[in-house]
Design a protein around this motif. Structure first.
Motif, short mmCIF file in Angstrom:
data_model
loop_
_atom_site.label_atom_id
_atom_site.label_comp_id
_atom_site.label_asym_id
_atom_site.label_seq_id
_atom_site.Cartn_x
_atom_site.Cartn_y
_atom_site.Cartn_z
N ALA A 111 0.83 -1.20 0.00
CA ALA A 111 0.00 0.00 0.00
C ALA A 111 0.87 1.25 0.00
O ALA A 111 0.59 2.22 -0.74
N TRP A 112 1.91 1.26 0.80
CA TRP A 112 2.78 2.44 0.85
C TRP A 112 3.50 2.64 -0.47
O TRP A 112 3.62 3.77 -0.97
N LEU A 113 3.96 1.56 -1.08
CA LEU A 113 4.68 1.68 -2.36
C LEU A 113 3.78 2.18 -3.48
O LEU A 113 4.18 3.01 -4.30
N THR A 114 2.55 1.67 -3.55
CA THR A 114 1.67 2.02 -4.66
C THR A 114 0.95 3.35 -4.46
O THR A 114 0.49 3.95 -5.44
N VAL A 115 0.84 3.83 -3.22
CA VAL A 115 0.09 5.06 -2.95
C VAL A 115 1.00 6.24 -2.68
O VAL A 115 0.77 7.35 -3.16
N ARG A 116 2.08 6.02 -1.92
CA ARG A 116 2.87 7.16 -1.43
C ARG A 116 4.24 7.32 -2.09
O ARG A 116 4.99 8.18 -1.67
N ALA A 175 -6.53 2.80 1.17
CA ALA A 175 -7.56 3.84 1.27
C ALA A 175 -7.23 4.83 2.38
O ALA A 175 -7.43 6.05 2.22
N ALA A 176 -6.71 4.33 3.50
CA ALA A 176 -6.33 5.23 4.60
C ALA A 176 -5.17 6.13 4.19
O ALA A 176 -5.13 7.31 4.56
N LEU A 177 -4.22 5.60 3.44
CA LEU A 177 -3.10 6.42 3.00
C LEU A 177 -3.55 7.54 2.08
O LEU A 177 -3.01 8.66 2.11
N GLN A 184 1.00 16.37 8.66
CA GLN A 184 1.73 15.88 9.82
C GLN A 184 3.07 15.26 9.42
O GLN A 184 4.07 15.43 10.12
N GLU A 185 3.09 14.57 8.31
CA GLU A 185 4.35 14.01 7.83
C GLU A 185 5.30 15.13 7.40
O GLU A 185 6.52 15.04 7.63
N GLU A 186 4.77 16.16 6.78
CA GLU A 186 5.62 17.27 6.35
C GLU A 186 6.22 18.00 7.55
O GLU A 186 7.39 18.42 7.52
N VAL A 187 5.45 18.14 8.62
CA VAL A 187 5.98 18.76 9.83
C VAL A 187 7.11 17.91 10.40
O VAL A 187 8.16 18.42 10.84
N PRO A 291 -3.51 15.76 -1.73
CA PRO A 291 -2.75 14.52 -1.79
C PRO A 291 -1.29 14.76 -1.41
O PRO A 291 -0.74 15.83 -1.65
N ALA A 292 -0.67 13.74 -0.83
CA ALA A 292 0.72 13.85 -0.44
C ALA A 292 1.62 13.74 -1.67
O ALA A 292 1.31 13.02 -2.62
N ALA A 293 2.71 14.44 -1.65
CA ALA A 293 3.68 14.35 -2.74
C ALA A 293 4.34 12.98 -2.71
O ALA A 293 4.78 12.53 -1.64
N PRO A 294 4.41 12.27 -3.83
CA PRO A 294 5.01 10.93 -3.83
C PRO A 294 6.49 10.97 -3.48
O PRO A 294 7.23 11.84 -3.93
N ALA A 295 6.91 10.04 -2.66
CA ALA A 295 8.31 9.97 -2.25
C ALA A 295 9.15 9.40 -3.37
O ALA A 295 8.76 8.44 -4.05
N VAL A 296 10.31 9.96 -3.58
CA VAL A 296 11.23 9.48 -4.60
C VAL A 296 11.99 8.28 -4.04
O VAL A 296 12.60 8.36 -2.97
N LEU A 297 11.98 7.18 -4.75
CA LEU A 297 12.59 5.95 -4.25
C LEU A 297 14.11 5.94 -4.42
O LEU A 297 14.81 5.36 -3.60
N GLY A 298 14.60 6.56 -5.47
CA GLY A 298 16.05 6.60 -5.67
C GLY A 298 16.62 5.21 -5.85
O GLY A 298 16.20 4.43 -6.71
N ARG A 299 17.61 4.86 -5.00
CA ARG A 299 18.26 3.56 -5.12
C ARG A 299 17.33 2.40 -4.71
O ARG A 299 17.63 1.24 -5.00
N LEU A 300 16.23 2.71 -4.05
CA LEU A 300 15.28 1.67 -3.66
C LEU A 300 14.27 1.35 -4.76
O LEU A 300 13.40 0.50 -4.56
N ARG A 301 14.44 1.99 -5.91
CA ARG A 301 13.47 1.79 -6.99
C ARG A 301 13.46 0.34 -7.48
O ARG A 301 12.40 -0.28 -7.57
#
Length: 539
Positions: A111-116, A175-177, A184-187, A291-301
């Motif tokens: 869920a975190w990978l596909t949404v955030r 759905a919760a994500l 709160q995450e940005e703070v 919506p939250a800005a998607p996190a860049v995976l970088g080397r974890l892609r």
């Protein structure tokens, strides 16, 4: 799980936008009728069939109480305190303890990978990881058992159940994500916390209610599963109940074991409620959700893509590939196309009858739950959900007892099997009906009543047409789960009748994998059609 308010309730709670109504003056007719439709007693035309549906739903619980205590509390306690019961309890809990954490890890991470995150092809991956819902647990067990017979037992049962159950966690967490406030995450990030610490201390606590609810669904699914544990030859409560039923004319042991299973289910629901607590997570800002800005995976892609690909490969591609292999190996010598066609048509007919009866029984309950408040409406809705806490084998035993004692002509006849489907899947149809009726404005029913229509006439001519798409979606979902149901079908099917599920179970139990493959493939293919239509309806 919180339930949405009805439109009438929302209207009464909203601040007035016009001039205040003069004190002592009669309220406008429309508003007065709207409040009465939300709080008045249900019409007898709805209340009587709703009570009949509720009585059918609680029948298995009444059976357990009567049957388990039929020979006295001491005899029932001897069965419950037996070493074999303790062994079944330990094995069931061990399987649940293995499957639930694995599903939480799979569901939350996907869920975190596909949404955030900025995962390549995130939308496609989000569809692929939900496809295991269309694969019955016994089909997954068949695929792994035919490819690696050494997996039989705890390992194989845990693997099969994990791979078909993790979407129950993925769907609510994703759905919760999507609905969680990203501020709160940005703070947290602005205070110098890294992505991992932010996820663990900010994001994950907000996902706890959704993850706990999904974990509860997985636990209930594991405890009530019969097909996967039977094919993997791993004894749990469901297999023990079935064996006890088949091995003896005394039904008290099976009823006592079923009662223990129900107590375990109630305990799990209570534990999930305490874990969830009263936590509430909402947006801190005003206005529309951002919506939250998607996190860049970088080397974890690449590792993220490999993780998603591995899960889809073992949960979806492997079962389908195994079925393809056995279909290629098999021939008309191992399976009969005519028998396959007849079995598929029988499955469609039985599932359609079950979906029709379930939807018909759910309609008055769903309307009352959506349009009326009070103790009677609440009890009716809660009673309709009684079957959700019972495994199919327990429902089947209760209906066998009822038919033998009070309705002998129904024993081993199709109507009894259809009633079992209604008991098991009534919550599915009630939830869909209630949600659809809530979205239909009650003021239109008031207008119909002011034009001389009876409550039943207003329901038939106004409410049902407006809620028809949602009711149809619930009927389609009920149709799918009826097709896949195994234990109740095994016990209640008429003599000589087979469905795709029972035929698959029979052939696999005999080790005839090539003969079982066509029935498994046909079951998945037939279940995929309404599942696809449901997906299109929700997008």
């Amino acid at each position: 799980m919180p339930t949405p308010e009805t439109p009438a309730a929302q209207d009464s709670a909203a601040p007035s936008r016009g001039p205040a109504h003069p004190a002592g003056a009669p309220a406008p007719a429309g508003r007065r009728r709207g409040r009465r439709s939300a709080g008045a007693r249900p019409s007898p035309a709805l209340f009587v069939p709703a009570c009949a549906a509720a009585l059918l739903a609680v029948l298995p619980l009444l059976y357990l109480a009567v049957r388990a205590l039929e020979r006295g509390p001491a005899h029932a306690w001897d069965i419950v305190a037996d070493e074999r019961t303790a062994a079944l309890l330990g094995r069931s809990l061990a399987l649940t303890a293995a499957v639930v954490p694995a599903c939480l890890v799979l569901g939350v991470s996907l869920a975190w990978l596909t949404v955030r995150t900025a995962l390549p092809g995130a939308r496609a991956w989000s569809v692929l990881v939900t496809l295991p819902l269309a694969v019955p647990s016994y089909v997954a067990a068949f695929a792994w058992l035919s490819a690696a017979p050494g997996l039989a037992g705890f390992t194989g049962a845990a693997l099969a159940l994990t791979l078909v159950s993790f979407p129950y966690v993925y769907l609510p967490v994703s759905a919760a994500l999507r609905g969680t406030d990203p501020a709160q995450e940005e703070v947290s990030r602005s205070l110098g916390h890294g992505p991992l610490r932010t996820f663990l201390r900010v994001t994950l606590p907000q996902l706890r209610p959704a993850a706990a609810g999904g974990g509860l669904l997985v636990a209930l699914y594991v405890l009530s599963d019969f097909g996967a544990v039977s094919l993997m030859r791993y004894d749990t409560f469901t297999r023990g109940i079935y064996t006890s039923y088949r091995a003896s004319f005394d039904r008290t042991p099976a009823a006592a074991l079923s009662a223990v299973l129900v107590i375990m289910t109630v305990a799990l629901v209570a534990a999930e409620s305490r874990t969830r607590g009263r936590a509430r997570h909402s947006r801190t800002g005003r206005g529309t959700a951002r919506p939250a800005a998607p996190a860049v995976l970088g080397r974890l892609r690449l590792p993220a893509l490999a993780w998603c690909g591995t899960v889809v490969a073992v949960a979806v591609a492997f079962p389908l590939g195994t079925l393809g292999y056995w279909l290629a190996v098999g021939s008309s010598a191992t399976w009969d196309p005519t028998t396959l066609t007849d079995t598929a048509l029988t499955t469609l007919g039985v599932a359609a009858a079950g979906a029709a009866l379930t939807t018909l029984l759910a309609l008055p309950v769903g309307v009352i739950a959506a349009r009326h408040r009070g103790r009677a409406a609440h009890l009716l809705e809660q009673a309709a959900y009684a079957g959700h806490a019972l495994p199919g084998i327990t429902v089947a035993l209760s209906l066998v007892f009822f038919a033998v004692r009070y309705a002998r002509p129904l024993y081993q006849e199709l109507p009894l099997l259809v009633c079992a489907y209604a008991v098991l899947f009534l919550p599915v149809a009630v939830a869909a009906t209630r949600a659809a009726v809530v979205q239909a404005p009650p003021v239109l029913e008031d207008v119909a009543r002011s034009l001389g229509r009876s409550p039943l006439g207003a329901l038939r001519e106004v409410t049902v047409p407006l809620a028809a798409p949602g009711i149809a979606a619930g009927a389609a979902l009920t149709f799918v789960v009826c097709m896949k149901e195994l234990p109740a079908t095994l016990l209640l099917r008429p003599t000589g009748m087979d469905t795709l599920a029972t035929r698959l179970w029979t052939e696999t139990g005999a080790g005839s994998f090539a003969a079982a493959a066509p029935y498994a493939a046909a079951l998945i293919l037939l279940a995929a059609v309404p599942s696809y239509l449901l997906g299109r309806h929700r997008t």
